[in-house]
Design a protein around this motif. Structure first.
Motif, short mmCIF file in Angstrom:
data_model
loop_
_atom_site.label_atom_id
_atom_site.label_comp_id
_atom_site.label_asym_id
_atom_site.label_seq_id
_atom_site.Cartn_x
_atom_site.Cartn_y
_atom_site.Cartn_z
N SER A 71 0.84 -1.19 0.00
CA SER A 71 0.00 0.00 0.00
C SER A 71 0.88 1.24 0.00
CB SER A 71 -0.94 0.00 1.21
OG SER A 71 -0.20 0.02 2.41
N LYS A 72 0.25 2.36 -0.28
CA LYS A 72 1.01 3.61 -0.43
C LYS A 72 0.28 4.74 0.27
CE LYS A 72 3.19 6.16 -4.27
NZ LYS A 72 3.23 6.25 -5.75
N ASP A 73 1.01 5.55 1.00
CA ASP A 73 0.47 6.74 1.65
C ASP A 73 1.23 7.94 1.09
OD1 ASP A 73 -0.21 8.86 3.33
OD2 ASP A 73 -0.38 7.57 5.09
N ASN A 74 0.63 8.60 0.13
CA ASN A 74 1.32 9.72 -0.51
C ASN A 74 1.59 10.86 0.47
OD1 ASN A 74 1.57 8.59 -3.08
ND2 ASN A 74 -0.45 9.31 -3.71
N ALA A 75 0.71 11.05 1.43
CA ALA A 75 0.89 12.13 2.40
C ALA A 75 2.15 11.92 3.24
CB ALA A 75 -0.33 12.25 3.29
N LYS A 76 2.46 10.65 3.50
CA LYS A 76 3.64 10.32 4.29
C LYS A 76 4.83 9.96 3.40
CE LYS A 76 1.12 8.80 8.39
NZ LYS A 76 0.90 7.73 9.37
N ASN A 77 4.60 9.99 2.08
CA ASN A 77 5.67 9.65 1.14
C ASN A 77 6.27 8.28 1.44
OD1 ASN A 77 6.66 10.81 -1.24
ND2 ASN A 77 8.54 11.51 -0.26
N THR A 78 5.37 7.35 1.74
CA THR A 78 5.80 6.04 2.23
C THR A 78 4.98 4.93 1.57
OG1 THR A 78 6.51 6.92 4.37
CG2 THR A 78 6.01 4.57 4.28
N VAL A 79 5.65 3.84 1.28
CA VAL A 79 5.00 2.61 0.80
C VAL A 79 5.20 1.54 1.87
CG1 VAL A 79 5.11 0.76 -0.92
CG2 VAL A 79 5.23 3.14 -1.65
N TYR A 80 4.14 0.79 2.11
CA TYR A 80 4.18 -0.25 3.14
C TYR A 80 4.07 -1.64 2.51
CZ TYR A 80 3.01 3.76 6.08
OH TYR A 80 3.01 4.97 6.70
N LEU A 81 4.63 -2.59 3.20
CA LEU A 81 4.45 -3.99 2.83
C LEU A 81 4.01 -4.74 4.08
CD1 LEU A 81 4.72 -6.08 0.51
CD2 LEU A 81 6.97 -6.66 1.46
N GLN A 82 2.74 -5.05 4.13
CA GLN A 82 2.20 -5.83 5.24
C GLN A 82 2.40 -7.31 4.94
OE1 GLN A 82 0.72 -4.79 8.23
NE2 GLN A 82 0.78 -6.97 8.75
N MET A 83 3.08 -7.98 5.84
CA MET A 83 3.41 -9.39 5.63
C MET A 83 2.77 -10.22 6.72
SD MET A 83 7.43 -9.03 4.53
CE MET A 83 7.96 -8.69 6.20
N ASN A 84 1.87 -11.09 6.34
CA ASN A 84 1.17 -11.98 7.26
C ASN A 84 1.53 -13.42 6.99
OD1 ASN A 84 -0.19 -9.69 8.31
ND2 ASN A 84 -1.83 -9.90 6.82
N SER A 85 1.22 -14.27 7.93
CA SER A 85 1.46 -15.72 7.79
C SER A 85 2.88 -15.99 7.32
CB SER A 85 0.45 -16.33 6.81
OG SER A 85 -0.87 -16.10 7.23
N LEU A 86 3.81 -15.36 7.98
CA LEU A 86 5.21 -15.47 7.56
C LEU A 86 5.74 -16.88 7.72
CD1 LEU A 86 6.45 -12.05 8.90
CD2 LEU A 86 6.69 -12.85 6.54
N LYS A 87 6.61 -17.25 6.79
CA LYS A 87 7.21 -18.58 6.76
C LYS A 87 8.73 -18.45 6.87
CE LYS A 87 3.66 -20.01 3.41
NZ LYS A 87 3.45 -20.59 2.05
N PRO A 88 9.40 -19.49 7.30
CA PRO A 88 10.87 -19.42 7.36
C PRO A 88 11.49 -19.07 6.01
CG PRO A 88 10.08 -21.28 8.62
CD PRO A 88 8.88 -20.71 7.93
N GLU A 89 10.88 -19.49 4.93
CA GLU A 89 11.43 -19.18 3.60
C GLU A 89 11.26 -17.71 3.20
OE1 GLU A 89 9.27 -21.64 4.38
OE2 GLU A 89 7.79 -21.95 2.76
N ASP A 90 10.55 -16.94 4.01
CA ASP A 90 10.45 -15.50 3.78
C ASP A 90 11.66 -14.75 4.36
OD1 ASP A 90 6.96 -15.76 4.50
OD2 ASP A 90 7.88 -15.52 2.52
N THR A 91 12.51 -15.46 5.07
CA THR A 91 13.69 -14.83 5.65
C THR A 91 14.60 -14.27 4.55
OG1 THR A 91 13.66 -16.26 7.60
CG2 THR A 91 15.78 -15.26 7.00
N ALA A 92 14.90 -12.99 4.65
CA ALA A 92 15.72 -12.32 3.64
C ALA A 92 15.94 -10.87 4.03
CB ALA A 92 15.05 -12.38 2.27
#
Length: 131
Positions: A71-92
């Motif tokens: 998602s993106k918040d133009n007012a905050k000049n920021t992009v977010y990445l919400q990560m759910n149900s994380l798995k060990p293979e997401d480690t990076a």
């Protein structure tokens, strides 16, 4: 200084959640498509997700569909990445990249053309999924 800076990485247990942030300074994200990438030790860079600057459409790699949300918040000049149900293979190491070109398809397909169109790369934030 013109740059993008990531934050939010942490150690989390499998099944947990994290929200990463990519904040731009020195320029506005309004006209940039933003991609999230990750790279684990000994592995090639992988495009994870991307959001287009023109219509806000979002794109995801198959490995994270249904679990990650960009998602993106133009007012905050920021992009977010919400990560759910994380798995060990997401480690990076997760890092974001900005381009004024519509590079999202190339980004999530992890094609090398990304290197020629990205204007700003961040340094990354470490995500470790482990019990």
């Amino acid at each position: 200084q013109v740059q993008v800076v990531e934050s939010g990485g942490d150690l989390v247990q499998p099944g947990g959640s994290l929200r990463l942030s990519c904040t731009a300074s020195g320029f506005t994200l309004d006209y940039y498509s933003i991609g999230w990438f990750r790279q684990a030790p000994g592995k090639e860079r992988e495009g994870v997700s991307c959001i287009m600057s023109d219509d806000g459409s979002t794109h995801y790699a198959d490995s994270v569909k249904g679990r990650f949300t960009i998602s993106k918040d133009n007012a905050k000049n920021t992009v977010y990445l919400q990560m759910n149900s994380l798995k060990p293979e997401d480690t990076a190491n997760y890092y974001c990249a900005a381009s004024r070109l519509p590079f999202c398809i190339a980004a999530v397909m992890s094609t090398s053309v990304v290197d020629s169109v990205v204007e700003y790369w961040g340094q990354g934030t470490q995500v470790t999924v482990s019990s």
